[in-house]
Design a protein around this motif. Structure first.
Motif, PDB file in Angstrom:
ATOM      1  N   ASP A  27      -5.845   8.622  -4.760  1.00 46.28           N
ATOM      2  CA  ASP A  27      -5.075   8.713  -6.106  1.00 46.28           C
ATOM      3  C   ASP A  27      -3.862   9.294  -5.984  1.00 46.28           C
ATOM      4  N   GLY A  28      -3.095   8.830  -6.573  1.00 47.57           N
ATOM      5  CA  GLY A  28      -1.769   9.510  -6.669  1.00 47.57           C
ATOM      6  C   GLY A  28      -1.235  10.232  -7.965  1.00 47.57           C
ATOM      7  N   GLY A  29      -0.316  10.748  -8.089  1.00 51.05           N
ATOM      8  CA  GLY A  29       0.091  11.686  -9.045  1.00 51.05           C
ATOM      9  C   GLY A  29      -0.387  11.065 -10.593  1.00 51.05           C
ATOM     10  N   GLN A  30      -0.282   9.737 -10.743  1.00 49.74           N
ATOM     11  CA  GLN A  30      -0.208   9.183 -12.004  1.00 49.74           C
ATOM     12  C   GLN A  30      -1.954   9.278 -12.506  1.00 49.74           C
ATOM     13  N   HIS A  31      -2.717   9.582 -11.494  1.00 49.91           N
ATOM     14  CA  HIS A  31      -3.977   9.778 -11.921  1.00 49.91           C
ATOM     15  C   HIS A  31      -4.424  10.778 -12.694  1.00 49.91           C
ATOM     16  N   ALA A  32      -3.471  12.166 -12.633  1.00 49.69           N
ATOM     17  CA  ALA A  32      -3.678  13.280 -12.954  1.00 49.69           C
ATOM     18  C   ALA A  32      -3.640  13.017 -14.534  1.00 49.69           C
ATOM     19  N   LYS A  33      -2.813  11.984 -15.061  1.00 50.76           N
ATOM     20  CA  LYS A  33      -2.751  11.712 -16.490  1.00 50.76           C
ATOM     21  C   LYS A  33      -3.552  10.665 -16.973  1.00 50.76           C
ATOM     22  N   PRO A  47       0.760  -1.174  -0.113  1.00 53.00           N
ATOM     23  CA  PRO A  47       0.021  -0.073  -0.050  1.00 53.00           C
ATOM     24  C   PRO A  47       1.004   1.285   0.117  1.00 53.00           C
ATOM     25  N   THR A  48       0.297   2.251  -0.509  1.00 53.50           N
ATOM     26  CA  THR A  48       0.797   3.723  -0.611  1.00 53.50           C
ATOM     27  C   THR A  48       0.676   4.192   0.976  1.00 53.50           C
ATOM     28  N   GLU A  49       1.564   5.324   1.359  1.00 54.65           N
ATOM     29  CA  GLU A  49       1.465   5.705   2.731  1.00 54.65           C
ATOM     30  C   GLU A  49      -0.132   6.472   3.083  1.00 54.65           C
ATOM     31  N   ALA A  50      -0.621   6.821   1.916  1.00 54.60           N
ATOM     32  CA  ALA A  50      -2.155   7.469   2.150  1.00 54.60           C
ATOM     33  C   ALA A  50      -2.867   6.399   2.307  1.00 54.60           C
ATOM     34  N   GLU A  51      -2.685   5.281   1.796  1.00 49.97           N
ATOM     35  CA  GLU A  51      -3.778   4.281   1.736  1.00 49.97           C
ATOM     36  C   GLU A  51      -3.391   3.506   3.184  1.00 49.97           C
ATOM     37  N   LEU A  52      -2.286   3.531   3.811  1.00 49.03           N
ATOM     38  CA  LEU A  52      -2.013   2.996   5.054  1.00 49.03           C
ATOM     39  C   LEU A  52      -2.734   3.701   6.281  1.00 49.03           C
ATOM     40  N   ARG A 105     -21.530   4.663  -4.811  1.00 46.43           N
ATOM     41  CA  ARG A 105     -21.060   6.180  -4.669  1.00 46.43           C
ATOM     42  C   ARG A 105     -19.626   6.041  -4.590  1.00 46.43           C
ATOM     43  N   VAL A 106     -18.858   6.814  -5.410  1.00 43.30           N
ATOM     44  CA  VAL A 106     -17.411   6.901  -5.392  1.00 43.30           C
ATOM     45  C   VAL A 106     -16.765   8.177  -4.888  1.00 43.30           C
ATOM     46  N   LEU A 107     -16.101   7.955  -3.935  1.00 49.44           N
ATOM     47  CA  LEU A 107     -15.232   9.456  -3.450  1.00 49.44           C
ATOM     48  C   LEU A 107     -13.758   9.024  -3.677  1.00 49.44           C
ATOM     49  N   ARG A 108     -13.585  10.173  -4.273  1.00 55.35           N
ATOM     50  CA  ARG A 108     -11.957  10.277  -4.814  1.00 55.35           C
ATOM     51  C   ARG A 108     -11.212  11.303  -4.022  1.00 55.35           C
ATOM     52  N   PHE A 109     -10.116  10.874  -3.431  1.00 53.56           N
ATOM     53  CA  PHE A 109      -9.149  11.754  -2.699  1.00 53.56           C
ATOM     54  C   PHE A 109      -7.793  11.590  -3.213  1.00 53.56           C
ATOM     55  N   TRP A 110      -7.007  12.729  -3.452  1.00 57.12           N
ATOM     56  CA  TRP A 110      -5.816  12.758  -3.760  1.00 57.12           C
ATOM     57  C   TRP A 110      -4.728  12.386  -2.301  1.00 57.12           C
ATOM     58  N   ASN A 111      -3.957  11.739  -2.677  1.00 54.07           N
ATOM     59  CA  ASN A 111      -2.736  11.198  -1.681  1.00 54.07           C
ATOM     60  C   ASN A 111      -2.661  12.352  -0.616  1.00 54.07           C
ATOM     61  N   ASN A 112      -2.182  13.520  -1.077  1.00 51.91           N
ATOM     62  CA  ASN A 112      -1.601  14.571  -0.297  1.00 51.91           C
ATOM     63  C   ASN A 112      -2.828  15.054   0.697  1.00 51.91           C
ATOM     64  N   GLU A 113      -3.930  14.818   0.211  1.00 54.14           N
ATOM     65  CA  GLU A 113      -5.463  15.080   0.879  1.00 54.14           C
ATOM     66  C   GLU A 113      -5.643  14.356   2.010  1.00 54.14           C
ATOM     67  N   VAL A 114      -5.247  12.969   1.919  1.00 46.70           N
ATOM     68  CA  VAL A 114      -5.330  11.953   2.828  1.00 46.70           C
ATOM     69  C   VAL A 114      -4.289  12.212   4.151  1.00 46.70           C
ATOM     70  N   LEU A 115      -3.012  12.777   3.429  1.00 44.23           N
ATOM     71  CA  LEU A 115      -2.058  12.490   4.295  1.00 44.23           C
ATOM     72  C   LEU A 115      -2.002  14.051   5.182  1.00 44.23           C
ATOM     73  N   ALA A 116      -2.407  15.038   4.540  1.00 43.26           N
ATOM     74  CA  ALA A 116      -2.538  16.448   5.187  1.00 43.26           C
ATOM     75  C   ALA A 116      -3.731  16.778   5.955  1.00 43.26           C
TER      76      ALA A 116
END
Length: 111
Positions: A59-65, A13-18, A83-94
């Motif tokens: 989502d990480g940065g690759q999702h921007a592409k 997992p990514t840090e944000a997922e953890l 219902r789908v909720l999307r968050f960027w990694n930095n949102e989850v971490l900060a």
């Protein structure tokens, strides 16, 4: 089959997922059970609550592409009643508590 891919994603997992999993596991959100890296149709979703039909994607940065791909994926999942909720990694971490509150609000509306 997506089962092997889901297993591999759970192991790495990514840090944000953890961080988010620490808030979602053990029914901490309104008593609802979330699963992580779950195969669902042709996809593997980051987190899903089958009972209230809420999916959380981190989502990480690759999702921007790959915005078009993600939009199609979201449409398919919504067509299945989720219902789908999307968050960027930095949102989850900060803003972990704000993200958790958004998920709680969605779960309460669906549950």
């Amino acid at each position: 089959m997506n089962t092997g891919r889901a297993r591999a994603l759970r192991k790495h997992p990514t840090e944000a997922e953890l961080r988010l999993w620490q808030k979602l596991k053990r029914r901490q959100i309104a008593g609802m059970k979330f699963r992580r890296q779950q195969p669902l149709g042709p996809f593997v979703v980051d987190f899903v609550c089958f009972e209230c039909r809420v999916i959380v994607e981190v989502d990480g940065g690759q999702h921007a592409k790959q915005a078009a791909y993600d939009a199609g994926r979201t449409r398919w999942l919504e067509a299945q009643g989720y219902r789908v909720l999307r968050f960027w990694n930095n949102e989850v971490l900060a803003q972990t508590e704000a993200v958790t509150q958004t998920i709680l609000d969605a779960v309460k509306r669906r549950g």
